[in-house]
Design a protein around this motif. Structure first.
Motif, PDB file in Angstrom:
ATOM      1  N   MET A  21      -7.210   4.557   0.590  1.00  0.00           N
ATOM      2  CA  MET A  21      -5.798   4.924   0.728  1.00  0.00           C
ATOM      3  C   MET A  21      -5.548   5.752   1.982  1.00  0.00           C
ATOM      4  N   TYR A  22      -6.415   6.731   2.237  1.00  0.00           N
ATOM      5  CA  TYR A  22      -6.123   7.710   3.283  1.00  0.00           C
ATOM      6  C   TYR A  22      -7.186   7.797   4.366  1.00  0.00           C
ATOM      7  N   GLY A  23      -8.264   7.042   4.233  1.00  0.00           N
ATOM      8  CA  GLY A  23      -9.290   7.049   5.277  1.00  0.00           C
ATOM      9  C   GLY A  23     -10.144   8.292   5.301  1.00  0.00           C
ATOM     10  N   ARG A  24     -10.086   9.095   4.260  1.00  0.00           N
ATOM     11  CA  ARG A  24     -10.880  10.321   4.185  1.00  0.00           C
ATOM     12  C   ARG A  24     -11.515  10.444   2.802  1.00  0.00           C
ATOM     13  N   MET A  25     -12.515  11.294   2.713  1.00  0.00           N
ATOM     14  CA  MET A  25     -13.227  11.493   1.453  1.00  0.00           C
ATOM     15  C   MET A  25     -12.744  12.780   0.787  1.00  0.00           C
ATOM     16  N   MET A  26     -12.626  12.756  -0.531  1.00  0.00           N
ATOM     17  CA  MET A  26     -12.354  13.980  -1.265  1.00  0.00           C
ATOM     18  C   MET A  26     -13.636  14.797  -1.397  1.00  0.00           C
ATOM     19  N   ASN A  27     -13.461  16.096  -1.566  1.00  0.00           N
ATOM     20  CA  ASN A  27     -14.609  16.992  -1.669  1.00  0.00           C
ATOM     21  C   ASN A  27     -15.363  16.752  -2.977  1.00  0.00           C
ATOM     22  N   GLU A  28     -16.643  16.458  -2.879  1.00  0.00           N
ATOM     23  CA  GLU A  28     -17.431  16.101  -4.056  1.00  0.00           C
ATOM     24  C   GLU A  28     -17.650  17.301  -4.973  1.00  0.00           C
ATOM     25  N   THR A  29     -17.889  18.481  -4.418  1.00  0.00           N
ATOM     26  CA  THR A  29     -18.127  19.668  -5.245  1.00  0.00           C
ATOM     27  C   THR A  29     -16.885  20.031  -6.040  1.00  0.00           C
ATOM     28  N   LEU A  30     -15.734  20.045  -5.370  1.00  0.00           N
ATOM     29  CA  LEU A  30     -14.487  20.338  -6.072  1.00  0.00           C
ATOM     30  C   LEU A  30     -14.180  19.254  -7.101  1.00  0.00           C
ATOM     31  N   GLY A  31     -14.513  18.009  -6.768  1.00  0.00           N
ATOM     32  CA  GLY A  31     -14.279  16.916  -7.702  1.00  0.00           C
ATOM     33  C   GLY A  31     -15.084  17.091  -8.977  1.00  0.00           C
ATOM     34  N   LYS A  90       0.834  -1.201   0.000  1.00  0.00           N
ATOM     35  CA  LYS A  90       0.000   0.000   0.000  1.00  0.00           C
ATOM     36  C   LYS A  90       0.870   1.252   0.000  1.00  0.00           C
ATOM     37  N   MET A  91       1.916   1.267   0.818  1.00  0.00           N
ATOM     38  CA  MET A  91       2.808   2.418   0.845  1.00  0.00           C
ATOM     39  C   MET A  91       3.551   2.565  -0.473  1.00  0.00           C
ATOM     40  N   ILE A  92       3.967   1.450  -1.076  1.00  0.00           N
ATOM     41  CA  ILE A  92       4.653   1.522  -2.371  1.00  0.00           C
ATOM     42  C   ILE A  92       3.701   2.075  -3.430  1.00  0.00           C
ATOM     43  N   GLY A  93       2.432   1.659  -3.375  1.00  0.00           N
ATOM     44  CA  GLY A  93       1.448   2.215  -4.296  1.00  0.00           C
ATOM     45  C   GLY A  93       1.299   3.719  -4.121  1.00  0.00           C
ATOM     46  N   LYS A  94       1.281   4.184  -2.874  1.00  0.00           N
ATOM     47  CA  LYS A  94       1.194   5.627  -2.630  1.00  0.00           C
ATOM     48  C   LYS A  94       2.448   6.350  -3.102  1.00  0.00           C
ATOM     49  N   GLN A  95       3.617   5.717  -2.928  1.00  0.00           N
ATOM     50  CA  GLN A  95       4.853   6.327  -3.422  1.00  0.00           C
ATOM     51  C   GLN A  95       4.802   6.504  -4.935  1.00  0.00           C
ATOM     52  N   PHE A  96       4.372   5.463  -5.640  1.00  0.00           N
ATOM     53  CA  PHE A  96       4.207   5.581  -7.094  1.00  0.00           C
ATOM     54  C   PHE A  96       3.199   6.673  -7.432  1.00  0.00           C
ATOM     55  N   SER A 154     -10.678   1.171   6.424  1.00  0.00           N
ATOM     56  CA  SER A 154     -10.248   2.300   5.600  1.00  0.00           C
ATOM     57  C   SER A 154      -9.563   3.341   6.486  1.00  0.00           C
ATOM     58  N   PRO A 155      -8.252   3.533   6.385  1.00  0.00           N
ATOM     59  CA  PRO A 155      -7.324   2.817   5.514  1.00  0.00           C
ATOM     60  C   PRO A 155      -6.950   1.461   6.106  1.00  0.00           C
ATOM     61  N   ALA A 156      -6.519   0.565   5.252  1.00  0.00           N
ATOM     62  CA  ALA A 156      -6.137  -0.776   5.694  1.00  0.00           C
ATOM     63  C   ALA A 156      -4.789  -0.723   6.400  1.00  0.00           C
ATOM     64  N   GLY A 157      -4.654  -1.514   7.456  1.00  0.00           N
ATOM     65  CA  GLY A 157      -3.406  -1.541   8.208  1.00  0.00           C
ATOM     66  C   GLY A 157      -2.428  -2.558   7.650  1.00  0.00           C
TER      67      GLY A 157
END
Length: 600
Positions: A449-459, A33-39, A553-556
């Protein structure tokens, strides 16, 4: 011992751990998971670099007499270097690392029910092998003569001779832009092979109990097929790059025809040996690079195939045909490479063979497209941000695919091959489509990935501006190409027959600048939400796959807090008549459904 117990015992080492140090957690991490985030973070960073180079190219095309901001006057060598490095960075350091590196690493173990990759240290090496490549390619901007300027295809004999301003191929320096380009891309190839080997072994050997091949999500299928493609094709490119490097620094003649080019000052040939074949480079390069198109497209297809059912609230239409069509696209991708060489003077019978085989690729691509439309038909569609990006991928892929049919026909390709029609096609398939899938995938799996939601309006605002300005940028290139506007020319001033189309260059550049500015919304939304977005519940999308239903979420570390889940059903059972809810997780057994139905 049961199958589940055996599988869990095989991963028991994942529980026997202590919290790693900062270095082994965030730098040399072996957690997939961390390697995926690094990429992911690295790919997004170079997305910014490659995008700025594209804007520099477009600025010069629109206003050839104006200085480019932060660069100054841009003509000749600088223009060639800018478009060469733009394409090279976007392909080798952005699209492939983001799709295969980031999402492949993050999703495969979670979606098949594994605790990690089969070879965690090799997985870490696949990321850190990218760093020398990135450093070398970036450093090439600062060497005498500047970076590579032979195009991302690096065609011989130009690439054997050209090294930069006021340099020739017999210049006794190893550190020049073209050599550094060759070494950097070779290292990217090593990274790709390391990751692909890991993916194949992990998917074959480490699936959870009950996770048969035809219960895997289509994202995993797409990454599995992509990894096989990479393992077969990437070594060919690596060997080819090494051969060109030897032509440049050791005087070999793999691609050097010999004595065809001379130094105007001394009238001496650059090389005394000869006998190489310039077309051999094209054959070997495209034998990799056409499958590489599918290295960039197939993972996007898989991700979109996972997102559409979630927000249509119905099963994917034609699961097995989707798998077989991806495998067909990969197989056909190996036998169509020379459609990039219709202009090279090949035997007409051979050209006909490649033309027909190229047209056959339209069949599995059409299967996928109609299956996506079948998934949407009659669905309870929810227009959330990931769904909007997924739908945009389908539309972009259709536009790019339809324009590709023109180029598959040799008589048509002879006229449009070296025009902006090709630029439009490749960007719709490889850039517009894949970037839409990347943005949709980031938004969709961000809570995991991060345990939080992105802002839907900005998205949604980011999606709308990206969709509008992306089409404004690239669709008009079809018109330029049909009008005869050549690729890779720095200005149309020398081509009187093109003057009347300059307004389109200005329009495209304005749209490209607006497209670049629109990405600031995503950058803010991504990093702000990472730290301050609303806390996500475990399964905010009500999806069926294991990463949403059985992992936090996020997975340990080790992904699953308890035993590895057991898979009982396919991944896309939405609106099932068996239960009241419109989703049925893969790990739900028939016995559990019976208990719910009877109220026990």
């Amino acid at each position: 011992m049961s199958t589940a117990a055996l599988a869990d015992a095989g991963h028991a080492h994942a529980h026997d751990h202590h919290e790693p140090s900062f270095f082994f957690k965030y730098m040399w991490s072996t957690d997939h998971k961390m390697i995926g985030k690094q990429f992911l973070i690295t790919g997004l960073t170079f997305f910014l670099v490659g995008g700025l180079l594209a804007l520099a190219v477009r600025w010069h095309l629109a206003w050839p007499h104006a200085n480019v901001p932060f660069i100054g006057e841009m003509g000749g060598d600088k223009y060639n270097q800018a478009f060469t490095m733009h394409a090279s960075i976007m392909i080798f350091l952005v699209i492939i690392p983001l799709l295969s590196g980031a999402f492949g690493n993050f999703l495969i173990p979670l979606q098949i029910g594994a605790r990690d990759m089969a070879f965690p240290w090799l997985n870490a090496a696949s990321y850190w092998t990218m760093w020398p490549a990135m450093v070398i390619l970036c450093a090439s901007f600062f060497v005498p003569g500047g970076p590579a300027q032979s195009g991302w295809t690096s065609y011989a004999p130009l690439s054997i001779i050209a090294t930069g301003s006021a340099q020739t191929s017999n210049t006794p320096t190893f550190f020049n832009g073209q050599n550094m380009w060759l070494i950097g891309v070779m290292l990217v190839g090593f990274s790709s092979v390391f990751g692909s080997l890991n993916y194949v072994v992990t998917i074959i050997k480490m699936r959870a109990p009950g996770m048969t091949l035809f219960r895997m999500p289509l994202t995993v299928w797409s990454l599995f097929i992509t990894a096989i493609l990479a393992l077969f094709s990437t070594p060919v490119l690596t060997g080819t790059l090494f051969m060109q490097l030897m032509d440049r620094i050791a005087g070999t003649s793999f691609f050097n025809p010999g004595n065809l080019f001379s130094d105007l000052a001394t009238n001496k040939p650059f090389y005394s040996p000869g006998g190489g074949q310039v077309l051999l480079w094209q054959h070997l390069f495209w034998f990799y690079s056409h499958p590489a198109v599918y290295l960039m497209v197939l993972p996007a297809m898989g991700m979109v195939s996972d997102i559409l059912p979630v927000f249509a609230r119905k099963p994917i239409f034609g699961y097995k045909p989707m798998v077989y069509s991806m495998a067909s696209i990969a197989g056909l991708g190996f036998i169509v490479w020379a459609h990039h060489m219709f202009q090279s003077g090949m035997n007409p019978a051979l050209g006909m063979t490649f033309m027909v085989s190229t047209m056959f690729i339209a069949l599995p691509s059409a299967i996928k497209t109609f299956n996506w439309l079948g998934t949407l038909w009659g669905g309870n569609i929810q227009f959330r941000t990931p769904m909007l990006f997924a739908l945009s991928f389908v539309s972009m892929f259709i536009i790019g695919g339809l324009s590709g049919i023109f180029m598959a026909a040799t008589p048509v390709d002879m006229f449009i091959h070296d025009t902006y029609f090709i630029v439009a096609h490749i960007h719709y398939v490889v850039f517009c489509g894949t970037v839409m899938a990347i943005f949709g995938g980031i938004t969709f799996w961000f809570p995991k990935m991060y345990g939080r939601m992105m802002n839907e309006t900005l998205g949604k605002l980011h999606w709308f501006l990206t969709f509008v300005f992306m089409n404004g940028t690239f669709f008009a290139m079809h018109i330029l190409g049909i009008g005869g506007h050549q690729r890779r020319i720095a200005s149309i001033e020398l081509y009187r027959n093109l003057w009347h189309m300059q307004y389109l260059n200005v329009f495209i550049t304005c749209c490209a600048l607006a497209l670049g500015v629109s990405q600031l919304i995503f950058i803010f939304n991504f990093f702000y939400s990472m730290f301050a977005g609303p806390v996500a519940e475990q399964n905010p999308w009500k999806a069926n796959t294991l990463e949403w239903t059985d992992a936090p979420s996020p997975a340990g570390h080790g992904n699953w807090p308890g035993a590895i889940p057991i898979v009982h059903r396919p991944p896309y059972e939405y609106s099932s008549p068996e239960i009241k809810e419109d989703w049925l997780p893969q790990s739900t057994s028939a016995g559990a459904i019976a208990q719910v139905s009877t109220g026990h």
